[in-house]
Motif scaffolding. Sequence first.
Motif, PDB file in Angstrom:
ATOM      1  N   LEU A 130      41.685  58.321 -23.652  1.00 22.76           N
ATOM      2  CA  LEU A 130      40.915  57.061 -24.082  1.00 22.76           C
ATOM      3  C   LEU A 130      41.426  56.041 -22.944  1.00 22.76           C
ATOM      4  O   LEU A 130      42.596  56.167 -22.524  1.00 22.76           O
ATOM      5  CB  LEU A 130      41.134  56.716 -25.452  1.00 22.76           C
ATOM      6  CG  LEU A 130      42.682  56.531 -25.901  1.00 22.76           C
ATOM      7  CD1 LEU A 130      42.875  55.279 -25.930  1.00 22.76           C
ATOM      8  CD2 LEU A 130      42.536  57.101 -27.092  1.00 22.76           C
ATOM      9  N   THR A 131      40.901  54.988 -23.004  1.00 24.91           N
ATOM     10  CA  THR A 131      41.512  53.785 -22.196  1.00 24.91           C
ATOM     11  C   THR A 131      41.579  52.395 -23.351  1.00 24.91           C
ATOM     12  O   THR A 131      40.718  52.493 -24.424  1.00 24.91           O
ATOM     13  CB  THR A 131      40.323  53.386 -21.189  1.00 24.91           C
ATOM     14  OG1 THR A 131      39.256  52.835 -21.687  1.00 24.91           O
ATOM     15  CG2 THR A 131      40.590  54.396 -19.976  1.00 24.91           C
ATOM     16  N   VAL A 132      42.635  51.880 -23.270  1.00 20.60           N
ATOM     17  CA  VAL A 132      43.097  50.739 -23.969  1.00 20.60           C
ATOM     18  C   VAL A 132      43.455  49.482 -23.188  1.00 20.60           C
ATOM     19  O   VAL A 132      44.132  49.790 -22.401  1.00 20.60           O
ATOM     20  CB  VAL A 132      43.896  51.123 -25.076  1.00 20.60           C
ATOM     21  CG1 VAL A 132      45.215  51.445 -24.560  1.00 20.60           C
ATOM     22  CG2 VAL A 132      44.063  50.044 -26.159  1.00 20.60           C
ATOM     23  N   ASN A 133      42.956  48.516 -23.634  1.00 21.78           N
ATOM     24  CA  ASN A 133      43.373  46.994 -22.748  1.00 21.78           C
ATOM     25  C   ASN A 133      44.907  46.973 -22.943  1.00 21.78           C
ATOM     26  O   ASN A 133      45.374  47.142 -23.926  1.00 21.78           O
ATOM     27  CB  ASN A 133      42.431  45.926 -23.603  1.00 21.78           C
ATOM     28  CG  ASN A 133      42.968  44.636 -22.770  1.00 21.78           C
ATOM     29  OD1 ASN A 133      44.011  44.377 -22.596  1.00 21.78           O
ATOM     30  ND2 ASN A 133      41.723  43.927 -22.240  1.00 21.78           N
ATOM     31  N   HIS A 155      40.957  49.990 -14.700  1.00 24.58           N
ATOM     32  CA  HIS A 155      40.437  48.775 -14.897  1.00 24.58           C
ATOM     33  C   HIS A 155      39.161  48.606 -15.500  1.00 24.58           C
ATOM     34  O   HIS A 155      38.206  49.352 -15.238  1.00 24.58           O
ATOM     35  CB  HIS A 155      40.677  47.889 -13.602  1.00 24.58           C
ATOM     36  CG  HIS A 155      42.060  47.609 -13.034  1.00 24.58           C
ATOM     37  ND1 HIS A 155      42.652  48.576 -12.379  1.00 24.58           N
ATOM     38  CD2 HIS A 155      43.065  46.564 -13.483  1.00 24.58           C
ATOM     39  CE1 HIS A 155      43.990  48.193 -12.284  1.00 24.58           C
ATOM     40  NE2 HIS A 155      44.076  46.882 -12.753  1.00 24.58           N
ATOM     41  N   PHE A 156      38.985  47.680 -16.358  1.00 23.45           N
ATOM     42  CA  PHE A 156      37.716  47.313 -17.064  1.00 23.45           C
ATOM     43  C   PHE A 156      37.208  46.131 -16.208  1.00 23.45           C
ATOM     44  O   PHE A 156      37.986  45.000 -16.081  1.00 23.45           O
ATOM     45  CB  PHE A 156      37.792  47.012 -18.488  1.00 23.45           C
ATOM     46  CG  PHE A 156      36.584  46.513 -18.996  1.00 23.45           C
ATOM     47  CD1 PHE A 156      35.530  47.427 -19.463  1.00 23.45           C
ATOM     48  CD2 PHE A 156      36.666  45.361 -19.340  1.00 23.45           C
ATOM     49  CE1 PHE A 156      34.360  47.014 -19.789  1.00 23.45           C
ATOM     50  CE2 PHE A 156      35.207  44.531 -20.269  1.00 23.45           C
ATOM     51  CZ  PHE A 156      34.056  45.536 -20.279  1.00 23.45           C
ATOM     52  N   VAL A 157      35.881  46.350 -15.638  1.00 26.76           N
ATOM     53  CA  VAL A 157      35.554  45.216 -14.937  1.00 26.76           C
ATOM     54  C   VAL A 157      34.405  44.266 -15.620  1.00 26.76           C
ATOM     55  O   VAL A 157      33.654  44.873 -16.173  1.00 26.76           O
ATOM     56  CB  VAL A 157      34.878  45.360 -13.318  1.00 26.76           C
ATOM     57  CG1 VAL A 157      34.269  44.435 -12.677  1.00 26.76           C
ATOM     58  CG2 VAL A 157      35.975  46.442 -12.706  1.00 26.76           C
ATOM     59  N   LEU A 158      34.740  43.099 -15.779  1.00 24.85           N
ATOM     60  CA  LEU A 158      33.952  41.972 -16.506  1.00 24.85           C
ATOM     61  C   LEU A 158      33.578  40.724 -15.573  1.00 24.85           C
ATOM     62  O   LEU A 158      34.520  40.044 -15.369  1.00 24.85           O
ATOM     63  CB  LEU A 158      34.321  41.780 -17.827  1.00 24.85           C
ATOM     64  CG  LEU A 158      33.454  40.690 -18.786  1.00 24.85           C
ATOM     65  CD1 LEU A 158      32.341  41.760 -19.053  1.00 24.85           C
ATOM     66  CD2 LEU A 158      34.335  40.442 -19.940  1.00 24.85           C
ATOM     67  N   GLY A 159      32.405  40.905 -15.132  1.00 29.11           N
ATOM     68  CA  GLY A 159      32.063  39.622 -14.069  1.00 29.11           C
ATOM     69  C   GLY A 159      32.916  39.758 -12.797  1.00 29.11           C
ATOM     70  O   GLY A 159      33.088  40.903 -12.447  1.00 29.11           O
ATOM     71  N   TYR A 163      40.483  43.900 -15.776  1.00 28.40           N
ATOM     72  CA  TYR A 163      41.203  44.050 -16.770  1.00 28.40           C
ATOM     73  C   TYR A 163      42.004  45.143 -16.695  1.00 28.40           C
ATOM     74  O   TYR A 163      41.269  46.344 -16.892  1.00 28.40           O
ATOM     75  CB  TYR A 163      40.750  43.465 -17.893  1.00 28.40           C
ATOM     76  CG  TYR A 163      39.872  42.100 -17.939  1.00 28.40           C
ATOM     77  CD1 TYR A 163      40.743  41.270 -18.277  1.00 28.40           C
ATOM     78  CD2 TYR A 163      38.666  42.152 -17.534  1.00 28.40           C
ATOM     79  CE1 TYR A 163      40.307  39.851 -18.088  1.00 28.40           C
ATOM     80  CE2 TYR A 163      38.127  40.920 -17.459  1.00 28.40           C
ATOM     81  CZ  TYR A 163      38.813  39.593 -17.568  1.00 28.40           C
ATOM     82  OH  TYR A 163      38.312  38.568 -17.709  1.00 28.40           O
ATOM     83  N   GLU A 164      43.305  45.288 -16.789  1.00 24.40           N
ATOM     84  CA  GLU A 164      44.170  46.579 -16.699  1.00 24.40           C
ATOM     85  C   GLU A 164      43.857  47.304 -18.200  1.00 24.40           C
ATOM     86  O   GLU A 164      44.265  46.704 -19.239  1.00 24.40           O
ATOM     87  CB  GLU A 164      45.632  46.283 -16.553  1.00 24.40           C
ATOM     88  CG  GLU A 164      46.352  47.602 -16.385  1.00 24.40           C
ATOM     89  CD  GLU A 164      47.855  47.220 -16.270  1.00 24.40           C
ATOM     90  OE1 GLU A 164      48.842  48.185 -16.327  1.00 24.40           O
ATOM     91  OE2 GLU A 164      48.249  46.182 -15.909  1.00 24.40           O
ATOM     92  N   ASN A 165      43.585  48.527 -18.182  1.00 22.17           N
ATOM     93  CA  ASN A 165      43.635  49.433 -18.984  1.00 22.17           C
ATOM     94  C   ASN A 165      44.375  50.528 -19.073  1.00 22.17           C
ATOM     95  O   ASN A 165      44.802  51.283 -17.989  1.00 22.17           O
ATOM     96  CB  ASN A 165      42.266  49.845 -19.223  1.00 22.17           C
ATOM     97  CG  ASN A 165      41.236  48.874 -20.028  1.00 22.17           C
ATOM     98  OD1 ASN A 165      40.588  49.293 -20.999  1.00 22.17           O
ATOM     99  ND2 ASN A 165      41.229  47.861 -19.718  1.00 22.17           N
ATOM    100  N   HIS A 166      45.472  51.023 -20.051  1.00 22.73           N
ATOM    101  CA  HIS A 166      46.410  51.955 -20.033  1.00 22.73           C
ATOM    102  C   HIS A 166      45.161  53.240 -20.335  1.00 22.73           C
ATOM    103  O   HIS A 166      44.346  53.090 -20.961  1.00 22.73           O
ATOM    104  CB  HIS A 166      47.081  51.989 -21.079  1.00 22.73           C
ATOM    105  CG  HIS A 166      48.147  50.989 -20.949  1.00 22.73           C
ATOM    106  ND1 HIS A 166      49.113  50.895 -20.054  1.00 22.73           N
ATOM    107  CD2 HIS A 166      48.471  49.829 -21.659  1.00 22.73           C
ATOM    108  CE1 HIS A 166      49.803  49.942 -20.100  1.00 22.73           C
ATOM    109  NE2 HIS A 166      49.322  49.163 -21.188  1.00 22.73           N
TER     110      HIS A 166
END
Length: 175
Positions: A130-133, A155-159, A163-166
């Motif tokens: 899984l990924t988590v912020n 990374h989670f991309v929003l706009g 945002y780094e995710n583990h």
Amino acid sequence: MIPELNIRPGIPEDASRLAVLATQVWLHTYATDGINSDIAGYVLGELTPEKYRRVLSDPSSAVLVAECGTSLIGLAVVKFDAECPAGNFSSVELQTLYVQEHFIGRGAGKSLLMAAQALAWAKAHAVLWLTVNAQNARAIAFYAHLGYTKVGTTHFVLGDGRYENHVLIGNTALR
């Protein structure tokens, strides 16, 4: 522990409630500075009843719901044949694990995770990844407590934001 807690497979009739639950949890967790256009666009485009209807009918996914009486309080989405971004650790992703704030710390999240792990093992002989912020300390501590370890970063991309995710992997001893 929640005395009336029931974990069951999601059904198409759950789609609207899943979308509302996901929206509530996602906004509470990630919209800590208010609602900007990126957050509004994500919620209105991604956390919809139509999306949950598609996931519920997708044979490569499984949706588990946590119920208290007749009310949904949590959900987990498991995706099979999902490539782990940190390497060949597993092919089964826990895409989502959401529990309504009022039920955090009462066993719903752990029950959903255990059911998702059992499903991954039964169907694919695999542990979950899984990924988590990286800023979500409460979720990171929850997963660590249940034997998950960090194996990478994505990374989670929003706009325009990244945002780094583990990337975490479940413990094979938890099967």
